[in-house]
Design an enzyme around this catalytic site. Structure first.
Site, PDB file in Angstrom:
ATOM      1  N   HIS A 297     -84.393  26.102  10.369  1.00  0.00           N
ATOM      2  CA  HIS A 297     -85.009  25.358   9.266  1.00  0.00           C
ATOM      3  C   HIS A 297     -86.437  24.961   9.661  1.00  0.00           C
ATOM      4  O   HIS A 297     -87.380  25.125   8.885  1.00  0.00           O
ATOM      5  CB  HIS A 297     -84.223  24.073   8.963  1.00  0.00           C
ATOM      6  CG  HIS A 297     -82.981  24.278   8.152  1.00  0.00           C
ATOM      7  ND1 HIS A 297     -81.879  24.937   8.633  1.00  0.00           N
ATOM      8  CD2 HIS A 297     -82.657  23.895   6.887  1.00  0.00           C
ATOM      9  CE1 HIS A 297     -80.926  24.947   7.692  1.00  0.00           C
ATOM     10  NE2 HIS A 297     -81.381  24.326   6.625  1.00  0.00           N
TER      11      HIS A 297
ATOM     12  N   GLU B 196     -62.857   1.920 -23.968  1.00  0.00           N
ATOM     13  CA  GLU B 196     -63.253   3.162 -24.624  1.00  0.00           C
ATOM     14  C   GLU B 196     -64.017   2.819 -25.927  1.00  0.00           C
ATOM     15  O   GLU B 196     -65.107   3.318 -26.169  1.00  0.00           O
ATOM     16  CB  GLU B 196     -61.990   3.979 -24.939  1.00  0.00           C
ATOM     17  CG  GLU B 196     -62.270   5.305 -25.588  1.00  0.00           C
ATOM     18  CD  GLU B 196     -60.997   5.983 -26.093  1.00  0.00           C
ATOM     19  OE1 GLU B 196     -59.931   5.335 -26.149  1.00  0.00           O
ATOM     20  OE2 GLU B 196     -61.081   7.166 -26.459  1.00  0.00           O
ATOM     21  N   HIS B 197     -63.412   1.972 -26.748  1.00  0.00           N
ATOM     22  CA  HIS B 197     -64.036   1.511 -27.996  1.00  0.00           C
ATOM     23  C   HIS B 197     -64.216   0.000 -27.916  1.00  0.00           C
ATOM     24  O   HIS B 197     -63.235  -0.720 -27.693  1.00  0.00           O
ATOM     25  CB  HIS B 197     -63.148   1.796 -29.207  1.00  0.00           C
ATOM     26  CG  HIS B 197     -62.737   3.229 -29.343  1.00  0.00           C
ATOM     27  ND1 HIS B 197     -61.524   3.696 -28.873  1.00  0.00           N
ATOM     28  CD2 HIS B 197     -63.359   4.291 -29.900  1.00  0.00           C
ATOM     29  CE1 HIS B 197     -61.419   4.996 -29.136  1.00  0.00           C
ATOM     30  NE2 HIS B 197     -62.522   5.395 -29.751  1.00  0.00           N
TER      31      HIS B 197
ATOM     32  N   HIS C 132     -52.154   5.518 -32.985  1.00  0.00           N
ATOM     33  CA  HIS C 132     -52.241   6.796 -32.263  1.00  0.00           C
ATOM     34  C   HIS C 132     -50.946   7.140 -31.540  1.00  0.00           C
ATOM     35  O   HIS C 132     -50.384   8.205 -31.718  1.00  0.00           O
ATOM     36  CB  HIS C 132     -53.393   6.771 -31.251  1.00  0.00           C
ATOM     37  CG  HIS C 132     -54.703   7.169 -31.838  1.00  0.00           C
ATOM     38  ND1 HIS C 132     -54.949   8.423 -32.316  1.00  0.00           N
ATOM     39  CD2 HIS C 132     -55.841   6.467 -32.045  1.00  0.00           C
ATOM     40  CE1 HIS C 132     -56.184   8.494 -32.792  1.00  0.00           C
ATOM     41  NE2 HIS C 132     -56.747   7.320 -32.649  1.00  0.00           N
TER      42      HIS C 132
ATOM     43  N   ASP D 228     -64.958   7.482 -35.316  1.00  0.00           N
ATOM     44  CA  ASP D 228     -63.984   8.543 -35.009  1.00  0.00           C
ATOM     45  C   ASP D 228     -64.275   9.814 -35.799  1.00  0.00           C
ATOM     46  O   ASP D 228     -63.986  10.915 -35.350  1.00  0.00           O
ATOM     47  CB  ASP D 228     -62.564   8.084 -35.350  1.00  0.00           C
ATOM     48  CG  ASP D 228     -62.029   7.101 -34.339  1.00  0.00           C
ATOM     49  OD1 ASP D 228     -62.595   7.006 -33.244  1.00  0.00           O
ATOM     50  OD2 ASP D 228     -61.037   6.415 -34.659  1.00  0.00           O
TER      51      ASP D 228
ATOM     52  N   GLN E 277     -56.097   1.777 -33.888  1.00  0.00           N
ATOM     53  CA  GLN E 277     -55.908   2.250 -32.525  1.00  0.00           C
ATOM     54  C   GLN E 277     -54.429   2.385 -32.200  1.00  0.00           C
ATOM     55  O   GLN E 277     -53.990   3.383 -31.635  1.00  0.00           O
ATOM     56  CB  GLN E 277     -56.554   1.252 -31.552  1.00  0.00           C
ATOM     57  CG  GLN E 277     -56.746   1.788 -30.162  1.00  0.00           C
ATOM     58  CD  GLN E 277     -57.549   3.075 -30.184  1.00  0.00           C
ATOM     59  OE1 GLN E 277     -57.043   4.099 -29.775  1.00  0.00           O
ATOM     60  NE2 GLN E 277     -58.766   3.049 -30.688  1.00  0.00           N
TER      61      GLN E 277
END
Lengths: 436, 436
Positions: free
Chosen positions: A424, A331-332, A266, A365, A263
């Site tokens: 209506h 996220e993960h 990145h 991934d 991670q």
């Protein structure tokens, strides 16, 4: 190499405030970026191709004179694929196949049911007609992102998929084009930035207007996507990537160290957090990291990310670890422990959950099957991985029998009148049967 | 009363350009509104209750001194319900029940499957924890909107639903509170505007932070929602309401006239369009409208809406009508014709489809079952009615067996290396079995 990583104890005073600070991420683009992007979007909306060519030449240092130079044909994609090594092509094809298989399960069918009086209610599910996929360009390009963004749209049945990818200085990435060919992209334009987003949202003489734009990009792309939201659909605005590893202390510390690195490599803003009830294990992982970081080609990024945003958290037990995981809404989320199938029951918020010691995030991934486009920065509290459902939409179906309409009119009319919406009420009352 | 309504023929030159002009709607808020809203949001984020009270006193002309005055208890909701007529309460309860029943069908279950080598893949579906529902206040308040926004969240299993409703000059609408009670709202705050949106997005000392904000509002509310999108989830930004009626010419023209009125009476910007292959029928509907508009309490609004944005379109046949309906992608599409179940097959884009002569939009607005919060201004091309799916989210599940991980690592590693993500490759390779 020495690594200075924050370590927290959940029993320390102020822990939850510290955790909040650790997780805080402000992705708001400043007023200057807003203004530049608004101008680019407006120019492309008004002047179409002409503006797209101007911005592309300026920002990507290109020399385009005609809009026809902006398109890459399917034949060129096929040629790019031939230039990629057979091993890599085989991997991309295997990944695409697995991603396709998983996403097939997400397809939602239309449904309807009939009530006793003959009234039929239902939901018709259709795919979007045309979708734009933004793919970042340059040397650090990601073919896996092409697969992950395109496959769900293909599975949903989108009839035309338009990819945009900038080619700064004219540099074209063959692997990205090969992935586009494998995924089944219909048309590719070599444009990027806010100008590409605007071209997709409004359409130009050359770039067709799409119904939705997905795919990651820099702050200009993200700002432009938010700006055109409503004109077209967009996927979520992604923040930096993050992983939360919860480990019972019995996984090989080298494995966990590398999972955290995967991670951290990145970018400097990526976040890697390890939670364990085993203090000695946290020390072992730290030792592994300090040893293994030396072997990493991206060691400078890994170090900056871990020291800037990484953390170890010592908890009193697994229950507390699960509570914190729900607060983080990562996220993960990697559950590297015995009986992950038991603990996963307690998880309410996470983008993707990697269960057991043999499931590193990296497999997800690329090729496990589920999407790698996931909600970041705690947005898993309210959003989902990119999926087939993002490329399908629903229309409600209502088909009243005469008896059914008459009964419903009796319910609708008083509410309509309470809302002072007389037409209506009358429109409903016209369908009342005599005697009803 | 004479009504001047545009009439188009699909065979006329320039028809499709005229249609585009007819449908065009620019809902962009101007720079002044953007700035006011940004300021309100920032003040509420920084100063919490204090700022909420200030803005509430200023914009709603109230005299609040303590934040406790901003909450309406469940007991007060029950009392409000007692003040509403039993007939209206019965209608609201019947409507709530039907909406609940329909939305039950939208609930999505979790799923998983096992591959031959033991790897398990799946999708875990969970509800959002806490949701905010914005309800416009004042005298023109809509209890039906309360039901339609709250019921899908209830069905999804959201544990806490917070409603905000401004009470300008202290005016509280009992029917709205009764609907909140019936729908099962947990807490109600008498705040509105951008300050209410900000309070829900960031939380204050009194108003809890929510995960998603839904519900209609004016331009300040819409601008604030778009601004906090990403911090929390939001539903779509709604434009003015629209109806497209396609009629084969065999429905009572008075019925069609009233169906068009029921849209036009909402506000001057609402859009009512009638399409038919029967020119004489268009004339008959016009006659009905000119006669019936006299009877309408909201005749000024109806006239302004029909003359400003309404239209009749004469087409050559039903196939062409369906093509135009797909271009319009209307919020409400009424197929008032024989065999609507055959023609609906051709419809790809619409928020809700009302089939047959006995299904006026008004029944769907209140009680047929499907939601009345629908994509407007052509956004049905990429979005869906509000539904249970808006209050559920998904987490991917990946649980690799040792054999499965080893096989996936062989696919992942070459792609990771092609992306120059070495730690990803190594993290996967650590899970390769010896000999693999």
């Amino acid at each position: 190499m020495n690594l200075t990583i924050r370590q927290f104890s959940s029993s320390a005073e102020g822990f939850y405030a510290d955790l909040e600070t650790l997780l805080a991420w402000d992705s708001v683009s400043d007023a200057g970026i807003q203004k530049s992007v608004a101008d680019i979007v407006e120019q492309v909306r008004l002047r179409g191709d002409e503006a797209v060519i101007e911005f592309t030449n300026r920002f990507d240092r290109r020399d385009v004179t005609s809009s026809s130079e902006l398109e890459i044909s399917r034949e060129e994609l096929a040629l790019a694929k031939k230039r990629v090594s057979p091993e890599l092509v085989a991997s991309l094809e295997a990944a695409a196949k697995r991603v396709h298989q998983y996403h097939e399960r997400q397809k939602q069918p239309s449904w309807q049911y009939q009530e006793e009086n003959g009234t039929v209610l239902g939901q018709k599910v259709t795919s979007l007609d045309r979708v734009g996929v933004y793919v970042p360009g340059g040397k650090a390009a990601y073919p896996s992102s092409v697969l992950m963004n395109v496959m769900p749209a293909k599975v949903a049945g989108v009839s035309e998929i338009i990819m945009v990818v900038p080619t700064p200085d004219g540099f074209v990435n063959d692997v990205v084009l090969a992935a586009a060919f494998i995924a089944g992209v219909d048309r590719v334009f070599t444009i990027g930035g806010a100008q590409a987003v605007a071209a997709l949202a409004y359409g130009t003489q050359t770039v067709p207007k799409v119904d939705k734009i997905v795919g990651p990009g820099n702050i200009y792309v993200a700002t432009a996507k938010k700006m055109v939201f409503g004109i077209v659909g967009i996927d979520m605005i992604a923040g930096p990537s993050e992983i939360l590893v919860v480990c019972d202390g019995k996984t090989d510390p080298d494995w966990i160290a590398m999972d955290l690195f995967s991670q951290a490599e990145h970018d400097e803003d990526a976040q890697s957090i390890l939670i364990s009830p085993d203090l000695a294990f946290l020390d072992s992982v730290k030792e592994s990291m300090e040893r293994l970081v030396e072997t990493q080609s991206r060691q400078a990024i890994i170090k900056a990310s871990l020291e800037g945003r990484g953390a170890f958290i010592h908890v009193k037990d697994m229950d507390e670890a699960m509570d914190i995981a729900n607060l983080v809404a990562a996220e993960h989320l990697e559950l590297s422990m015995d009986e992950p199938e038991k603990w996963v029951e307690k998880i309410r918020h996470a983008g993707a959950i990697f269960m057991g010691r043999h499931t590193p995030e990296a497999l997800g991934d690329y090729c496990a099957g589920p999407n790698h486009v996931l909600p970041t920065s705690g947005t898993a509290r309210f959003s989902s991985p990119l999926g087939v459902y993002d490329f399908q939409k629903r229309s409600s179906l209502i088909y009243c029998s005469d008896v059914g309409a008459s009964e419903l009119a009796k319910i609708a009319s008083p509410i309509a009148r309470a809302e002072s919406l007389e037409a209506h009420a009358m429109s409903a009352e016209y369908r009342m049967l005599k005697g009803d």
